[in-house]
Design a protein around this motif. Structure first.
Motif, PDB file in Angstrom:
ATOM      1  N   TRP A   5       0.803  -1.216   0.000  1.00  0.00           N
ATOM      2  CA  TRP A   5       0.000   0.000   0.000  1.00  0.00           C
ATOM      3  C   TRP A   5       0.839   1.270   0.000  1.00  0.00           C
ATOM      4  O   TRP A   5       0.293   2.369  -0.129  1.00  0.00           O
ATOM      5  CB  TRP A   5      -0.906   0.008   1.223  1.00  0.00           C
ATOM      6  N   SER A   6       2.155   1.169   0.142  1.00  0.00           N
ATOM      7  CA  SER A   6       2.982   2.354   0.351  1.00  0.00           C
ATOM      8  C   SER A   6       2.886   3.370  -0.789  1.00  0.00           C
ATOM      9  O   SER A   6       2.749   4.573  -0.538  1.00  0.00           O
ATOM     10  CB  SER A   6       4.439   1.961   0.606  1.00  0.00           C
ATOM     11  N   LEU A   7       2.947   2.935  -2.022  1.00  0.00           N
ATOM     12  CA  LEU A   7       2.891   3.869  -3.148  1.00  0.00           C
ATOM     13  C   LEU A   7       1.532   4.554  -3.237  1.00  0.00           C
ATOM     14  O   LEU A   7       1.443   5.768  -3.460  1.00  0.00           O
ATOM     15  CB  LEU A   7       3.206   3.133  -4.454  1.00  0.00           C
ATOM     16  N   ALA A   8       0.463   3.807  -3.023  1.00  0.00           N
ATOM     17  CA  ALA A   8      -0.883   4.390  -3.053  1.00  0.00           C
ATOM     18  C   ALA A   8      -1.065   5.386  -1.908  1.00  0.00           C
ATOM     19  O   ALA A   8      -1.611   6.486  -2.113  1.00  0.00           O
ATOM     20  CB  ALA A   8      -1.929   3.293  -2.983  1.00  0.00           C
ATOM     21  N   LEU A  13      -1.397  10.950   0.159  1.00  0.00           N
ATOM     22  CA  LEU A  13      -0.871  11.948   1.080  1.00  0.00           C
ATOM     23  C   LEU A  13      -0.387  13.187   0.328  1.00  0.00           C
ATOM     24  O   LEU A  13      -0.649  14.324   0.751  1.00  0.00           O
ATOM     25  CB  LEU A  13       0.256  11.353   1.924  1.00  0.00           C
ATOM     26  N   CYS A  14       0.308  12.987  -0.778  1.00  0.00           N
ATOM     27  CA  CYS A  14       0.759  14.127  -1.595  1.00  0.00           C
ATOM     28  C   CYS A  14      -0.436  14.938  -2.083  1.00  0.00           C
ATOM     29  O   CYS A  14      -0.401  16.174  -2.078  1.00  0.00           O
ATOM     30  CB  CYS A  14       1.586  13.636  -2.784  1.00  0.00           C
ATOM     31  N   SER A  46      -3.084   1.138  -6.139  1.00  0.00           N
ATOM     32  CA  SER A  46      -3.352   0.276  -4.990  1.00  0.00           C
ATOM     33  C   SER A  46      -3.736  -1.140  -5.434  1.00  0.00           C
ATOM     34  O   SER A  46      -4.092  -1.360  -6.591  1.00  0.00           O
ATOM     35  CB  SER A  46      -4.499   0.864  -4.162  1.00  0.00           C
ATOM     36  N   PRO A  47      -3.712  -2.085  -4.496  1.00  0.00           N
ATOM     37  CA  PRO A  47      -4.169  -3.444  -4.810  1.00  0.00           C
ATOM     38  C   PRO A  47      -5.653  -3.511  -5.157  1.00  0.00           C
ATOM     39  O   PRO A  47      -6.109  -4.493  -5.733  1.00  0.00           O
ATOM     40  CB  PRO A  47      -3.887  -4.217  -3.525  1.00  0.00           C
ATOM     41  N   LEU A  48      -6.420  -2.473  -4.845  1.00  0.00           N
ATOM     42  CA  LEU A  48      -7.855  -2.479  -5.114  1.00  0.00           C
ATOM     43  C   LEU A  48      -8.178  -2.465  -6.607  1.00  0.00           C
ATOM     44  O   LEU A  48      -9.279  -2.837  -7.008  1.00  0.00           O
ATOM     45  CB  LEU A  48      -8.523  -1.270  -4.448  1.00  0.00           C
ATOM     46  N   PRO A  68       1.594  -4.565  -6.680  1.00  0.00           N
ATOM     47  CA  PRO A  68       1.054  -3.206  -6.711  1.00  0.00           C
ATOM     48  C   PRO A  68       2.088  -2.199  -7.216  1.00  0.00           C
ATOM     49  O   PRO A  68       3.267  -2.286  -6.898  1.00  0.00           O
ATOM     50  CB  PRO A  68       0.704  -2.923  -5.254  1.00  0.00           C
ATOM     51  N   GLY A  69       1.619  -1.245  -8.010  1.00  0.00           N
ATOM     52  CA  GLY A  69       2.474  -0.182  -8.509  1.00  0.00           C
ATOM     53  C   GLY A  69       3.227  -0.515  -9.782  1.00  0.00           C
ATOM     54  O   GLY A  69       3.858   0.362 -10.371  1.00  0.00           O
TER      55      GLY A  69
END
Length: 141
Positions: A5-8, A13-14, A46-48, A68-69
């Motif tokens: 989930w880190s990249l999503a 956040l950005c 995201s994985p979604l 993901p990503g």
């Protein structure tokens, strides 16, 4: 879990931070638009955005190993459209056995997407080729 989930989350956040700056500058319209764009992009990363992993060893559907990503995984998923549900999607960051299977197919790398059809691995296949492979057989008249 965090790695998936880190990249999503970073993208979202950005978007929130940029929207806050825009609101502070007195531009709530552009803040909302930018936030929406960043949140859509976060969803895609995201994985979604991928079908849930389902089935198991007895499942005879072709398997797509992804993470993901990955832009190539996103391209494959987008180009397959609704037909992506005919495949079994396995996240290599969530399943260590899947990561090992990909390394075996690719000679030690975790290159994704890697698709296994009929016991044979294909690294980063062309989406149109894959669509042909999973197309339902049409009955002959």
């Amino acid at each position: 879990m965090v790695r998936r989930w880190s990249l999503a989350l970073l993208t979202a956040l950005c978007g929130v931070l940029i929207a806050a700056v825009k609101i502070g500058d007195g531009a709530p319209g552009s803040a909302g638009l930018l936030l929406a764009v960043f949140l859509v992009f976060a969803f895609v990363l995201s994985p979604l955005a991928f079908p849930r992993t389902s089935g198991g060893a007895g499942d005879d559907r072709p398997v797509v190993y992804w993470r993901p990503g990955c832009p190539y995984c996103l391209r494959l998923r987008a180009r397959l459209g609704p037909e992506a549900a005919r495949l079994r999607w396995v996240d290599i960051w969530q399943d260590p056995d899947a990561a090992a299977a990909v390394r075996e197919i690719t000679g030690g790398d975790e290159t994704v997407p890697t698709v296994v059809i009929g016991g044979r691995g294909h690294v980063n296949p062309d989406p149109s080729w894959l669509r042909e492979q999973i197309a339902p057989a049409t009955p002959q008249a």
